[in-house]
Scaffold this active site. Structure first.
Site, PDB file in Angstrom:
ATOM      1  N   GLU A   1      -8.118  -4.136  -0.158  1.00 45.83           N
ATOM      2  CA  GLU A   1      -7.876  -3.415  -1.420  1.00 45.83           C
ATOM      3  C   GLU A   1      -9.167  -2.806  -1.970  1.00 45.83           C
ATOM      4  O   GLU A   1      -9.169  -1.684  -2.463  1.00 45.83           O
ATOM      5  CB  GLU A   1      -7.244  -4.347  -2.466  1.00 45.83           C
ATOM      6  CG  GLU A   1      -5.867  -4.879  -2.095  1.00 45.83           C
ATOM      7  CD  GLU A   1      -4.890  -3.799  -1.687  1.00 45.83           C
ATOM      8  OE1 GLU A   1      -4.986  -2.655  -2.194  1.00 45.83           O
ATOM      9  OE2 GLU A   1      -4.024  -4.074  -0.829  1.00 45.83           O
TER      10      GLU A   1
ATOM     11  N   HIS B   1      -9.938   0.464  -0.217  1.00 45.27           N
ATOM     12  CA  HIS B   1      -9.249   1.643  -0.785  1.00 45.27           C
ATOM     13  C   HIS B   1      -9.984   2.133  -2.026  1.00 45.27           C
ATOM     14  O   HIS B   1     -10.294   3.307  -2.181  1.00 45.27           O
ATOM     15  CB  HIS B   1      -7.821   1.280  -1.225  1.00 45.27           C
ATOM     16  CG  HIS B   1      -6.858   1.117  -0.104  1.00 45.27           C
ATOM     17  ND1 HIS B   1      -6.641   2.091   0.823  1.00 45.27           N
ATOM     18  CD2 HIS B   1      -6.019   0.102   0.210  1.00 45.27           C
ATOM     19  CE1 HIS B   1      -5.718   1.664   1.683  1.00 45.27           C
ATOM     20  NE2 HIS B   1      -5.328   0.458   1.333  1.00 45.27           N
TER      21      HIS B   1
ATOM     22  N   PRO C   1      17.191  12.079  -7.880  1.00 43.86           N
ATOM     23  CA  PRO C   1      18.037  11.118  -8.587  1.00 43.86           C
ATOM     24  C   PRO C   1      17.321  10.550  -9.823  1.00 43.86           C
ATOM     25  O   PRO C   1      16.102  10.391  -9.805  1.00 43.86           O
ATOM     26  CB  PRO C   1      18.255  10.002  -7.559  1.00 43.86           C
ATOM     27  CG  PRO C   1      17.818  10.538  -6.261  1.00 43.86           C
ATOM     28  CD  PRO C   1      16.873  11.657  -6.516  1.00 43.86           C
TER      29      PRO C   1
END
Ligand code: ADP
Length: 615
Positions: free
Chosen positions: A427, A430, A207
């Protein structure tokens, strides 16, 4: 292309208009048409006018007296039976007796005037207006009222239509469609050699990649009428109605040839007929009619059917066979260059500061579709307005990418101090794991500002170039990076939180795909254990193996993720000082850039000694 809208009003609306017109006509206009104005007066006025010899003509009927004065004005009054000397007095006053002061209209004439004339006027007006609309639509709007008529939107030729230059990227698709444009311009070139143009072209892709836009651009470039309808608009409550809409659409298209018919979301009618009992009769009839119509018109008739879908695998094979939709044009998510071009096309509409770096924004928005990129540009412009600026800056653009990916910043989210520490470690976990593995993309930005999507923080990684292939190590590293957040919580706090649920989902998906679809496990070799059912809509899979194999797959998925998780834990444990240092920095600044992260990581910046963390 200018769209011509057909008015859609309930039938009751038209009935009401007819009645209103009739009433108004009878009340306001008809009296002037049929007779002169007669003023009603009392008997006393009549007597005094008689005495003053003001009456010119008089007519006495069974119930009333109608008379006129010397100036020709008409009056009427009731008849008094007891006034016996009336006739003599009138005679004496010099009035002349008449029998037709007020001309009676014949019943036929009054019916004509009161009822037929307004209806005729109304119909004439309606005809005139529908003709006007038809002229604007290129003479194609015979479907204004009524059921079973196609309610296709009709775009007429216009010089300001969408052109290929408005559709950025998608070069292969454009090249493919340029041939159609060329054919519509010079059909002789093709017919001379005996070549026939494809009747139908299927645009497939996720889409928001510009399928509708491409179809409109073909019409805009070739300067022919463009009929646009969505697949779901064909499907009606009554069986047979959709089929008649298809017939009507093709009839109109043939009248207007050369032209383009665009059917969006064709899977709504083109789904495989599975022959199950109690199937959707209406849909199947509509599909059958479409198949018949597509067979029905000769080659090179000048009608080109374009259709778009996100689910090509669900289409009926009869529809996609050569002779109907001969060609399939993939419209994929844009690559790096494509994203940059799309951003530039949309940025033309807005005022920009000089610092805007499109290539950087395109790199940050990896995986975004054309529609999302258009949205990013618009969000940036809205942000500039909110800040009271007259132009859009790079910061607006970067913030709007985050808005589109993760939602707006939550202004009043209240994280406790401990939670904020956990999110900062998560965070940094990561980012640190990603940075320590050479194959991982560099970190662009890390933030612990909560977003409306529910994310409490996130690490934005940026792909430096286009990635078409991923090797086994890269996927493993990616899984390792995904587990890095949770691993950091474990290393720093010795406990775990719910914050890793999204990471867990993604890591599982990736490792499952490695085993079941990418042939990256030793046991299953190159055997597909799952099939993808919805390639362009999230890529759902369905298992294609025995229950025992599924159990074995599950075991292997767990083992794979576990291994990477352990790897992440050991990376972070080995770099514990950096982890603390970076987490403290992030805790204080809330948002840090990739450069800041790398400087601290490489030890080029002294640790912020005044920052205290309390893991
Ligand atoms: P689809 O039909 O594939 O779902 P659309 O053609 O309706 O997508 O695209 C939606 C919007 O996204 C367009 O109106 C346009 O603003 C933007 N867009 C998508 N792809 C492109 C592109 N390649 N170039 C420019 N704009 C695009």
């Amino acid at each position: 292309m200018n769209e011509v809208k057909t008015p859609k009003r309930p039938l009751l609306f038209y009935y009401c208009i007819v009645i209103l017109v009739l009433l108004l006509f009878n009340a306001l206009i008809a009296p002037y048409l049929t007779s002169a104005q007669v003023t009603e007066v009392d008997y006393g006025t009549f007597m005094s006018m008689t005495e003053n010899q003001e009456i010119a003509e008089v007519e006495i009927t069974d119930s009333e007296i109608v008379f006129s004065d010397q100036d020709g004005n008409l009056y009427e009054t009731g008849l008094m039976e007891s006034d016996t000397g009336l006739v003599e007095r009138l005679y004496a006053s010099g009035a002349s007796f008449s029998s037709e002061i007020v001309e009676e209209t014949s019943p036929l004439l009054s019916i004509l005037l009161y009822w037929v004339l307004p209806i005729v006027l109304f119909i004439a007006l309606g005809q005139f207006m529908s003709k006007k609309l038809m002229d604007r639509a290129g003479g194609s709007n015979s479907m204004m009222f009524g059921m079973g008529k196609s309610n296709a939107k009709v775009y007429v030729k216009s010089s300001e239509g969408i052109k290929f230059t408005d559709v950025a990227g998608e070069d292969e698709a454009k090249e493919n469609l340029a041939e159609i444009v060329d054919y519509l311009h010079t059909p002789d070139k093709y017919t001379e050699i005996g070549a026939s143009m494809p009747k139908g072209i299927l645009l497939v892709g996720p889409p928001g990649t510009g399928k509708t836009m491409l179809a409109k651009a073909v019409a805009g470039e070739s300067n022919v009428p463009f009929f646009s309808m969505s697949g779901s608009e064909f499907v009606e409550m009554f069986v047979g109605m959709g089929a008649s809409k298809v017939r009507d659409l093709f009839k109109q298209a043939k009248e207007k040839a050369p032209c383009i018919v665009f059917i969006d979301e064709i899977d709504a009618i083109g789904k495989k007929r599975d022959g199950s009992l109690g199937g959707n009769d209406e849909r199947e009839q509509t599909l059958n009619q479409l198949l018949t119509e597509m067979d029905g018109f000769e080659d090179n008739s000048g009608v080109i059917i374009l259709a778009a879908t996100n689910r090509p695998e669900s289409l009926d094979p009869a529809l996609t066979r050569p002779g109907r939709f001969d060609r399939r044009v993939p419209v994929e998510l844009p690559d790096l260059q494509g994203r940059e071009d799309i951003l530039k096309v949309h940025a033309k509409k807005i005022k920009l500061a000089e610092d805007v770096d499109f290539s950087r924004i395109a790199r940050m928005a990896s995986g975004a579709s054309g529609a999302e990129l258009a949205n990013i540009v618009n969000e940036a412009a809205l942000r500039a307005v909110r800040d009271g600026r007259g132009f859009v800056t790079q910061a607006d653009m970067e913030e709007s990418i985050e808005v589109v990916i993760a939602g707006y910043q939550k202004k009043n989210a209240i994280l406790t101090d401990q939670e904020k520490h956990i999110v900062a470690y998560h965070e940094i976990g990561h980012a640190l794991v990603a940075a320590m593995q050479t194959n991982s993309a560099p970190v662009q930005k890390i933030t612990i500002v909560p977003r409306t999507s529910g994310a409490l923080g996130y690490t934005m990684q940026v792909e430096e170039g286009n990635h078409y292939l991923m090797n086994k190590e890269e996927i493993e590293n990616k899984i390792c990076t995904l587990t890095g957040g949770r691993a950091a919580e474990e290393v720093a706090f010795g406990s775990v939180t719910t914050g890793a649920s999204n990471d867990i989902e993604q890591a599982t998906k990736l490792s499952r795909a490695m085993i079941t679809r990418y042939g990256m496990s030793e046991d299953f070799d190159m055997v597909a254990m799952e099939t993808v059912t919805n390639q362009y809509l999230g890529g759902d899979t369905s298992p294609a193996c025995s229950a025992e194999t599924q159990a074995e797959i599950d075991r292997q998925v767990v083992a794979l993720v576990k291994k990477q998780h352990q790897k992440a834990v050991s990376i972070l444990s080995e770099n514990r000082t950096k982890l603390d240092e970076l987490a403290a920095y992030l805790y204080q600044k809330e948002t840090i850039t990739g450069e800041e992260f790398m400087t601290i990581l490489k030890g080029q910046r002294p640790a912020l000694s005044d920052l205290k963390t309390n893991p």
